[in-house]
Design a protein around this motif. Structure first.
Motif, PDB file in Angstrom:
ATOM      1  N   UNK A 149      51.725  14.957 -69.493  1.00 54.47           N
ATOM      2  CA  UNK A 149      52.255  14.995 -70.783  1.00 54.47           C
ATOM      3  C   UNK A 149      53.446  14.053 -70.997  1.00 54.47           C
ATOM      4  N   UNK A 150      53.107  12.961 -71.642  1.00 56.14           N
ATOM      5  CA  UNK A 150      54.133  12.079 -71.828  1.00 56.14           C
ATOM      6  C   UNK A 150      54.488  12.154 -73.490  1.00 56.14           C
ATOM      7  N   UNK A 151      55.885  11.491 -73.402  1.00 56.04           N
ATOM      8  CA  UNK A 151      56.242  11.456 -74.903  1.00 56.04           C
ATOM      9  C   UNK A 151      56.168  10.005 -75.520  1.00 56.04           C
ATOM     10  N   UNK A 152      55.893   9.846 -76.640  1.00 53.56           N
ATOM     11  CA  UNK A 152      55.992   8.743 -77.510  1.00 53.56           C
ATOM     12  C   UNK A 152      56.800   9.033 -78.982  1.00 53.56           C
ATOM     13  N   UNK A 153      56.827   7.960 -79.753  1.00 47.11           N
ATOM     14  CA  UNK A 153      57.556   8.008 -81.001  1.00 47.11           C
ATOM     15  C   UNK A 153      58.962   7.636 -80.949  1.00 47.11           C
ATOM     16  N   UNK A 154      59.044   6.118 -80.799  1.00 48.76           N
ATOM     17  CA  UNK A 154      60.263   5.445 -80.909  1.00 48.76           C
ATOM     18  C   UNK A 154      60.913   5.908 -79.761  1.00 48.76           C
ATOM     19  N   UNK A 155      59.981   5.937 -78.495  1.00 49.04           N
ATOM     20  CA  UNK A 155      60.672   6.144 -77.021  1.00 49.04           C
ATOM     21  C   UNK A 155      61.180   4.714 -76.563  1.00 49.04           C
ATOM     22  N   UNK A 156      62.255   4.799 -75.759  1.00 52.23           N
ATOM     23  CA  UNK A 156      62.762   3.515 -75.259  1.00 52.23           C
ATOM     24  C   UNK A 156      63.730   3.787 -74.144  1.00 52.23           C
ATOM     25  N   UNK A 157      64.655   2.831 -73.609  1.00 49.06           N
ATOM     26  CA  UNK A 157      65.149   2.996 -72.484  1.00 49.06           C
ATOM     27  C   UNK A 157      66.316   4.095 -72.751  1.00 49.06           C
ATOM     28  N   UNK A 158      66.710   4.830 -71.845  1.00 52.27           N
ATOM     29  CA  UNK A 158      67.641   5.899 -71.790  1.00 52.27           C
ATOM     30  C   UNK A 158      67.190   7.334 -72.401  1.00 52.27           C
ATOM     31  N   UNK A 159      65.843   7.347 -72.853  1.00 49.37           N
ATOM     32  CA  UNK A 159      65.450   8.738 -73.092  1.00 49.37           C
ATOM     33  C   UNK A 159      64.961   9.613 -72.026  1.00 49.37           C
ATOM     34  N   UNK A 160      64.275   9.079 -71.106  1.00 50.94           N
ATOM     35  CA  UNK A 160      63.745   9.844 -69.890  1.00 50.94           C
ATOM     36  C   UNK A 160      64.967  10.771 -69.367  1.00 50.94           C
TER      37      UNK A 160
END
Length: 273
Positions: free
Chosen positions: A225-236
């Motif tokens: 299960x991964x997240x997308x939708x304007x995901x970028x550095x700092x989110x994880x």
């Protein structure tokens, strides 16, 4: 530029999904030359990264169709997939691309059900189900894109997402290939292309509910299960071990951002262990 051919090619991949996964779709933003340059540059930056070298994390690139063979020829950690496939395996389907051919040339992943395909190309639940089945039939890992259409509560979002997952996957576990796996990419439609991703609290609540309910409905399913939708550095860093990785778009166009995200992923892995 360092010659990427000097890097040792990874051993033949196993049929299992990696524990963690960073997916990157380049959509139709880059030329062929830019795409291949990007693949070489990211290989240079990530081939020795501990998360990659250990085999714990997989790095998946989805380029445009004409660039797939050249990206497959880049030795290193990138696992290559496609942004779409046909529900049909062969025949008079002009302009379509068969999952059998994608598997034949070395693809391992294929994106299915993205909101843009639904909106612009009128892909229905039935089409998404047929494409998911085609991917699994040919040993490809479908990256199944799911997400709520409008911002709301985590409870309503999770209910909508689980309905989409159940619609896309075979009704019974016996219809799933014994070595098949699925990547579930949670992408709230309202967050795709936005300046910011969904709020971390929202993502965490939705993903926890989706993971639990997917395990109930598909107890034998191997999924990430991964997240997308304007995901970028700092989110994880903010999501922690709730998700198994990210599905990146424009925030991965800069190759230097990829190792930074892998650093975050490594920190999350250590946190979970």
């Amino acid at each position: 530029m360092t010659d990427a051919s000097s890097f040792a090619s990874p051993s033949a991949p196993s049929s299992a999904l990696p524990d963690r996964l960073i997916g990157i779709s380049l959509k139709m933003y880059m030329s062929h030359a830019q795409t291949v340059d990007w693949a070489h540059r990211v290989t240079e930056l990530t081939y020795a990264h501990p998360a990659i070298a250990s085999g714990t994390a997989g790095l998946v690139l989805l380029p445009q169709f004409p660039s797939i063979p050249a990206c497959l020829d880049v030795p290193g950690p990138l696992q290559i997939g496609a942004q779409n496939l046909s529900a049909e395996d062969a025949g008079a389907w002009t302009g379509e691309v068969s999952g059998a051919v994608l598997a034949e040339i070395g693809c391992r992943f294929v994106e299915v059900g993205h909101a843009e395909r639904r909106r612009h190309f009128h892909e229905t639940d039935d089409i998404v189900r047929a494409k998911t089945a085609a991917a699994l039939r040919h040993g490809l890992f479908p990256i199944l894109c799911v997400g709520e259409s409008a911002a709301g509560s985590p409870e309503s979002a999770a209910a909508e997402v689980v309905t989409q997952i159940r619609s896309a996957l075979p009704a019974t576990a016996g219809d799933l290939p014994p070595e098949g796996g699925v990547v579930i990419a949670y992408e709230p439609i309202w967050a795709i292309g936005a300046q910011q991703p969904a709020a971390p609290d929202h993502i965490i609540a939705v993903c926890e509910a989706v993971r639990a309910r997917t395990r109930i409905h598909f107890p034998s399913l191997d999924f990430r299960l991964i997240y997308g939708g304007s995901a970028g550095p700092g989110l994880l860093t903010r999501l922690g071990p709730t998700v198994d990785g990210l599905f990146l778009g424009r925030f991965a166009h800069d190759p230097d951002s990829v190792p930074r995200i892998l650093d975050e992923l490594a920190d999350v892995i250590m946190l979970k262990s």
